[in-house]
Motif scaffolding. Structure first.
Motif: not given
Lengths: 518, 1026
Positions: B696-697, B700, B744-753, B755
């Motif tokens: 899985r990717p 990002l 940078r911590n991303l909202p996990i709703t993007s699937g990425y912790e 970037v």
């Protein structure tokens, strides 16, 4: 200055191939295991704070039993549920968004493959919406940095879940050569569960009956066979989450075997052994649940077939004077045993009765000794103290379909038909010869009866909190039967707080609503 | 296991034996009697030579300008006679014809004058400008100290020549203002972490670039034998480091190894050995204390009567083994006492140097060995260096420097041993009565026998490294002022780490035996062309132009395998193939390239006004297509005010004053390659025991990644007082780092912790002071002091969302990068506060934390910044004394301020594991220090982490060394030109502001203090040259 990465394939190209796309779909399953792995897993959220389970001597995450102020957005358990689930959903979204680009597979093949992702996306969202209410509804792969999120309504999330499951039902095959993959009946079974939650009883009954009637699923004759680790594939399982005895395939494993296990190893004649699991006294049945299990023990075999009440001596160093290896070392008795009998057996084996565990309804003593629910019993772990369990988790099984259909039919005023279905489950649960004693009639069917039947049949299968919530009985029954919940449990606890790790990272924090009361 | 307390006399005395071998008894006793007779007679060896008539010699001592010098010491060479000049610079001394008078004065070059028949001897002394003429290594060249425009600090071999140290990091600690050195651990083979002028990066490396003999060095500090080092020059400001472009942001440490000189072969032997001892026992509970804490934990949940002890309840809460131990009484098992031994270290080295006009050589071979305080932890290093310089013609020179190194680091216990030593119940039992060992200490399956790894010999960890640094150069003088130099270098490391853990190992805890092997092969290749034009016009205008073209490429290959269920455990990691299960097989390749062009112009006018301009262009493969190239300019000015005519008046006390001002831009490319490409991660699943792997990717893609940029303003002042008697440098800097590489911590709703992005800014401001003073200097006695001080403040200026805190990562605007953010403990809830405590869901005996926002509940919002790891300042004083043949030096080091967190200070609340003994609350002991033990909670109970924070301030007597040089007349008979024996101690005394004294101080940016005892080292040794 060109940079060439030789060790992994270019992302876009790889997913166009058949192997790559199948790998992508495989990745959507991985996060189903997150509920069962690691120390901060999901279990306290669905066992604690219900009418059936209270806490043992291990006080971790006790807040979910007492509903105290430690249920707050920063509570690690919430993030440990939320974060892997959205990663699972993202894998599903990627599989769905890229399904049109696959060049090495026919459209039919792609559809039946992508249907697995639809099924899993629905499964993930169903658990999220149950705990958190309307959550952000992502349905497409994210390719650019995204720093905002918006909550959908609960209705929107459920609508998406049903839409996804209908797609999955249409395109999934009836059976898969890889055991554990989503199938058409799995989608139908989950639909039945979701429709029941939504009080769409007509559909719930229809889908549950489809699963019962349209396939070759069958209840196992012996209820105990369901929980045997050497019986991972059987006719009652509709869909199970896969773990493995092969360390390479097992990830962080299934740790539920730990949490129902008393400190048997401290008793005379006992030491740790694989077949007895590793002690970690976290979940203890409430007085109510123990009494319920024991009350009809003469006809209902389920307590004896899924609970452990006798432990056999395995430690030569600490045997009692009149005890031999292999003898009973101690026994739990679900009623009061007179002291003189206990005294009489003192040199032979230990007796532990309901009064050692409960003073009335209040747990007493060290809370380290109690009867053990064996549904997660895991004797094939790598070592005695290994915390990495290997046992599959049955997520959808046929008995639940009978009970879903019965409940839905009851609500639709078809209690007669409902009772017939309940009796199928109850007859199987009977001690041989007591099948008829187990039968109920339409008049017996009430929502409380259904909840009790579900406690007996499905207790410990992670459905209780949701069952109580969907029937509007959580506060009532938890407070009635689980004294630990009485002080704090209130309406707001029907939703969990959104994890602070989610909200902290947003650039639109202001618009993103926390659940009320947190 | 047999208790291991034995003093390794054999090792400790080895050096002394060597010393004694070279000093046969006769010579030794003769020497003693001669010293005695010289002292008796009050005259030296030479005076006793002949019957020459002594008479009064008088004279006057001035500087070269004729100014009288008072206080000049005058000695008659070879005697103990001496005097000093008076206020007019006049003196009078008794001397005979042929006697040699030695005139010495601090800041001036000493002069020797042979007395003839004259009655008056007037002497003019020249100023000693050695310090200013000293050559400093700068990027791609050298420069005289007086011409330096940037901020460069140096340590030369003499500064740590006589100090036994495992690696160069130990020698640099405290000696260079701005350089913070901490150990990454305390066991054998531990290395150091080095940071210059604070921390700037969140994600990229904060390690300075290390250059060894011109080649970048990415190995371990342990790979360099400290004895081989001639000098260490630390480039601190951007004008000095900009010539290193995208690698210069964290400062540059240039290490130069010793080279040969013309002359007959000179052999040198250095040999030392000595013990290492723990400072003290860590304060874990003994049996009685442990039992009482356990009872209290049950009292807190109404599980034990409020009487003193109660056998009936003891029988419920303790298991059989514990009960027996209670019955026996006493202090129970002391696992620390069982485990810790006296460690030792030793080193033996031989070097030889010399050469002709055509060939010069410097060779050394050395062996270093250290065994730690935990039995079986061993570090061995074998190193060899060969430096050769060839003069092919007056115009062409060439040479090589070759450093080869093999090291071996081994352990016989896993990390669990130390944990169990601290945590296992002192009420345990390690052997059954019949002598068979127990795997658990009690009946509890998780309270293990801390000695299990030894008893069953069930664990091995083995780390071998082979490293080599090979450089070659050729230099051609194209014109008298134009030089071309070609540098070629390679730096390789081969490392293999192996681990095996058996069934009865704490690591496997009765699991199937496992073994693994991990290999790394890395290789760096370097090419550089350097063109230098150096000319002085009309004696006043000095111009130096340097142009560099370089290419550096690195290739790291790793591979490894891990297996379990070995049928024959004693095969350890030597037969992976026999295992029934292969858990992991892996290999990887990482390649990077760096292509560079750089130029520098220096212009100096009469050594009074100086200007340096430099620029470097770097192309790095790690960065994205659009940002491959970075340009790093710098400018620096220096002005020697003391050369101005208006400063003449102050010349008598202010002998040197130079102002420096610089600005420059450097980069930090220190991120892993391939980050601009996105990536897939393998996922694991199974289909009824069949593999269900997927991909899985997980990254990002960011196509705009580039280097971090650091801009530094530096203001410096170099000064010398009293003709150099006191000299030093002061630097003040302001560093801004921007385009920070940050996940940078991303909202996990993007699937990425997260970037990786170039966002955010940090700022470092600081002040550095280095002083060196000659306090007393007479022919027989001298006292020098070096002092260093620095203060640095790191501040986060901006994060990815602008000036918005990132609570998840504990990053706060205006604060250092690593802060402690938690609830603030304000005491313990007392009995009379029961009602108030209940409103917070607490009860008496539990930790009371501050309700910061006063909302009547303890929520996340009540967390505050408690402190940071950053020290307020680091200061160091080194004093060196010499008296006749004796020398003494000691180093006092202070790391003041800052906070650390010690896990062990949140004692286990439950009765299960052992804990440190603290003043804990009970109903009859209403303390505010520690909460009541409580069987319902783990570490420290609710908010237990608030108990762990401590002021990290410490002062230590880092180093003390006492040496005696055996007088020449005796050594010469043995053809030894110099012989010195010494006694040295490291970390002899500690003072800490909080109760951290006995802990290995790891109060640093790298991690919290883990319970590991502090260690004191003693050494005896000998240096011989002949």
């Amino acid at each position: 200055m060109e940079e060439v990465k030789v060790v992994s394939p270019p992302v876009d190209d790889y997913y166009k191939t058949e192997a790559g796309y199948k790998d992508l779909v495989n990745s959507t399953y991985t996060f189903t295991r997150s509920l069962f792995s690691g120390g901060n897993n999901y279990a306290p959220l669905v066992f604690f704070g219900t009418d059936l389970w209270t806490n043992g001597s291990d006080a971790s995450f006790i807040e979910f039993n007492t509903y105290n102020s430690a249920i707050q957005p920063a509570n690690p358990l919430l993030w440990e549920l939320w974060s892997p689930f959205y990663q699972g959903i993202a894998a599903c979204n990627t599989a769905i968004s890229r399904s049109g680009n696959v060049t090495e597979m026919s459209e039919e093949e792609v559809k039946s493959k992508v249907a697995e992702a639809y099924f899993l996306r629905a499964w993930y969202y169903h658990i999220l919406v149950m705990h958190f209410g309307g959550v952000p509804l992502k349905t497409e792969e994210v390719t650019e940095v995204e720093t905002t999120a918006t909550r959908a309504t609960e209705d929107e999330v459920y609508a998406q879940i049903i839409k996804d499951l209908l797609f999955a039902e249409e395109f999934l095959p009836e059976a898969q050569s890889d055991f554990g993959r989503a199938t058409k009946p799995a989608a139908q079974a989950l639909l039945a569960r979701v429709y029941l939650t939504r009080n769409q009883n007509e559909e719930a009954a229809t889908y549950a009956k489809k699963v019962i009637n349209d396939y070759s699923f069958a209840l196992l004759n012996d209820y105990a066979d369901l929980w045997r680790i050497d019986n991972p594939v059987n006719s009652e399982i509709i869909w199970s989450i896969q773990f493995s005895q092969d360390e390479r395939l097992n990830g962080n494993g299934n740790s539920y075997f730990l949490y129902f296990t008393p400190r048997y190893d401290l008793q005379p004649g006992m030491k740790r052994a694989l077949e007895n699991d590793r002690p970690w006294p976290r979940f203890v049945a409430t007085r109510y649940y123990l009494d319920l299990l024991a009350s009809n023990r003469w006809r209902d075999a389920r307590f004896d077939k899924s609970w452990k009440t006798v432990w056999y001596a395995n430690n030569e160093a600490t045997l009692l004077p009149n005890m031999q290896l292999g003898d009973t070392a101690f026994v739990y008795v679900p009623y009061a045993v007179p002291q003189d009998i206990k005294d009489a057996k003192k040199g032979e084996y230990g007796i532990f009765d309901i009064n050692n565990l409960y003073d009335g309804e209040k747990p007493t003593g060290s809370l380290e000794l109690f009867p053990q629910m064996r549904k997660y019993n895991d004797p094939l772990r790598a070592s005695i103290n290994s915390g990495v369990g290997t046992k599959n988790v049955i997520e959808l099984r046929l008995a639940e379909m009978y009970l879903i259909a019965a409940e839905a039919l009851m609500k639709l005023g078809k209690a007669e038909e409902g009772a017939e279905l309940v009796n199928v489950v109850r007859r199987r649960a009977a001690w041989p010869g007591h099948e008829e004693d187990m039968e109920v009639t339409a008049g017996d069917l009430t929502i409380d009866f259904i909840l009790e039947e579900r406690a007996l049949e499905l207790g410990g299968e992670r459905l209780r909190w949701a069952d109580l919530k969907r029937t509007g009985k959580l506060i009532e029954r938890a407070k009635l039967y689980n004294p630990a919940t009485r002080q704090n449990l209130e309406e707001k606890h029907l939703l969990r707080p959104i994890p602070s790790n989610m909200i902290d990272r947003l650039t639109n924090k202001g618009e993103f609503q926390q659940n009320p009361g947190y | 296991m047999q208790k291991k307390i034995y003093y390794k006399t054999r090792m400790a005395l080895l050096s002394l034996i060597i010393a004694v071998l070279f000093l046969p008894e006769r010579a030794f006793s003769q020497q003693l009697s001669l010293v005695a007779s010289a002292a008796e007679k009050g005259s030296g060896v030479k005076a006793a030579k002949g019957p020459v008539q002594a008479r009064e010699v008088t004279g006057r001592v001035t500087d070269n300008g004729g100014v009288a010098l008072p206080g000049v010491s005058i000695a008659v060479k070879g005697t103990s006679r001496g005097t000093v000049t008076d206020a007019d610079g006049s003196y009078s001394i008794s001397a005979a014809s042929g006697d040699v008078l030695v005139f010495s004065y601090i800041g001036f070059t000493a002069r020797e004058v042979t007395v003839g028949n004259e009655a008056t001897v007037d002497v003019a002394l020249g100023e000693n400008t050695k310090a200013l003429e000293e050559v400093v290594v700068v990027g791609y060249g050298t420069q005289k100290r007086k011409d330096i425009t940037g901020s460069v600090a140096s340590v030369s071999a003499e500064d740590f020549a006589d100090i036994p140290m495992p690696n160069i990091g130990a020698g640099l600690t405290g000696r260079i203002p701005g350089l913070d050195v901490v150990t990454s651990g305390a066991g054998p083979g531990a290395t150091n972490q080095i940071q210059l002028r604070g921390q700037r990066s969140f994600t990229a490396s904060n390690d300075p670039l290390i250059i060894v003999d011109g080649s970048p060095f990415y190995g371990s500090m342990n790979d360099i034998n400290p004895y081989d080092i001639k000098s260490v020059d630390v480039l601190k400001d951007a004008s000095s480091t900009a010539i290193y472009g995208a690698r210069g942001a964290n400062g540059v440490i240039i290490i130069t190894t010793k080279r040969g000189i013309t002359g007959p072969p000179k052999f040198m032997i250095e040999s030392y050995a000595g013990p290492q001892m723990i400072y003290g026992r860590l304060p874990y509970a003994n049996a009685e204390q442990y039992a009482e804490i356990g009872r209290e934990a049950y009292r807190a949940i109404d599980g034990y009567p409020d009487t003193e002890t109660n056998e009936q309840y003891d029988a419920v809460i303790f298991d059989q083994i514990e009960l027996e131990a209670i019955k026996r009484g006493g202090k129970g098992l002391d696992y620390q006492d069982m485990l810790f031994q006296n460690g030792h270290q030793q080193k033996h080295q031989l070097s030889v140097m010399g050469g002709s006009e055509a060939v010069k050589y410097n060779f050394s071979g050395s062996y270093f060995n250290q065994e730690g305080i935990i039995p079986g932890e061993v570090f061995d290093r074998y190193s060899m260096r060969t430096n050769l310089d060839f003069t092919l013609s007056p115009l062409v020179t060439a040479g090589t420097s070759i450093l080869l190194n093999y090291s071996l680091n081994q352990r016989k216990t896993g990390p669990g041993t130390l944990n169990q030593v601290f945590q296992s119940s002192p009420l345990g039992k390690l052997y059954e009565d019949d002598g068979t060992p127990r795997f658990t200490a009690t009946l509890d399956g998780l309270v293990l026998n801390p000695m299990a790894d030894y008893i069953w010999d069930s664990y091995r960890w083995d780390n071998k490294r082979w490293s080599g640094l090979v450089n070659a150069y050729a230099q051609v003088k194209i014109l008298p002022e134009l030089t071309y130099r070609l540098n070629l270098g390679t730096n390789f490391n081969l490392a293999t780490i192996k681990e095996s853990a058996g069934y009865y190992s704490l690591t496997r805890n009765l699991g199937t035996p496992t073994a693994s092997i991990g290999n790394t092969v890395d290789n760096l290749k370097l090419y550089e062309s350097i063109l230098t034009y150096d000319k002085t016009f009309r004696d006043k205008h000095q111009i130096t132009v340097t142009a560099v073209h370089g290419l550096q490429s690195s290739r790291i290959e790793t591979s490894g395998a891990g297996v379990s269920d070995l049928p024959y455990e004693l095969a350890r990691y030597h037969n992976l193939g026999s295992a029934s299960l292969v858990n992991a097989v892996n290999s990887n390749l990482i390649e990077t390239d760096l292509l560079s062009y750089a130029g520098r112009v220096f212009y100096g006018y009469n050594s009074k006004y100086m200007l340096t301009l430099s620029i470097r262009a770097d192309g790095a493969s790690q960065f994205s297509e659009n940002h491959k190239w970075g340009y790093f300019p710098s400018v620096a000015l220096a002005y020697r005010i003391s050369d101005e005519s208006f400063m003449k008046r102050t010349q008598s006390w202010l002998s040197d004053l130079k102002l420096r001002l610089s600005y420059g831009v450097t980069g930090n490319q220190g991120i892993s390659p391939y980050q601009t490409q996105g990536g897939l991660s393998r996922t694991v699943y199974s289909w009824n025991q069949a593999p269900g792997f997927g991909y899985r990717p997980t990254e990002l893609v960011n196509r705009d990644l580039k280097w971090e940029t650091t801009a530094v303003y530096n203001f410096g002042l170099d000064f010398g007082f009293f003709t150099g008697r006191l000299q030093g440098s002061l630097d003040i800097y302001n560093t801004n780092t921007y385009d920070l590489l940050m996940f940078r911590n991303l909202p996990i709703t993007s699937g990425y912790e997260q970037v990786l992005q170039n966002v955010g800014r940090t700022n470092n401001k600081g002040i550095e002071l280095g002083l060196s003073s000659v306090n007393i200097s007479t022919p027989n006695f001298s006292w020098n002091t070096d002092f260093s001080f620095f203060h640095n403040r790191t501040k986060i200026v901006e994060l990815y969302n602008g000036e918005v805190d990132d609570i998840g990562n504990r990053w706060f605007i205006g604060q250092p990068i690593q802060v402690y953010y938690d609830f603030k403990k304000i005491g313990i809830w007392q009995l009379n506060e029961e009602a108030e405590a209940a409103t917070y869901g607490r009860q008496p005996g539990q930790i009371k934390v501050q309700d910061v926002d006063n909302d009547g509940a303890i929520t996340d919002k009540d967390r505050v910044i408690l402190g940071s790891r950053q020290p307020d300042f680091i200061a160091n004083i080194t004093n060196r004394f010499s008296y006749k043949s004796w020398d003494l030096s000691f180093q006092t080091y202070a790391r003041w301020g800052g906070m650390t967190s010690v896990e062990g200070f949140a004692p286990f609340s439950k009765k299960r594991y052992n804990k440190m003994v603290f003043d804990y609350w009970t109903p009859s002991n209403p303390t505010n220090e520690y909460p009541r033990p409580n069987q319902l909670y783990e570490e420290g109970g609710l908010n237990g982490s608030t108990l762990t924070y401590r002021d990290a301030s410490m002062i230590s007597l880092r180093q003390l060394s006492l040496g005696y040089t055996i007088p020449k007349p005796f050594t010469e008979k043995l053809h030894i030109s110099n012989a010195r024996v010494f006694l040295s101690g490291e970390n002899l005394a500690y003072w800490t502001k909080s109760e951290l004294r006995d802990f290995n101080m790891k109060a640093d940016w790298a991690g919290d203090v883990s319970p590991y005892p502090a260690i004191r080292t003693m050494t005896v040794g000998v240096n011989l040259s002949f």
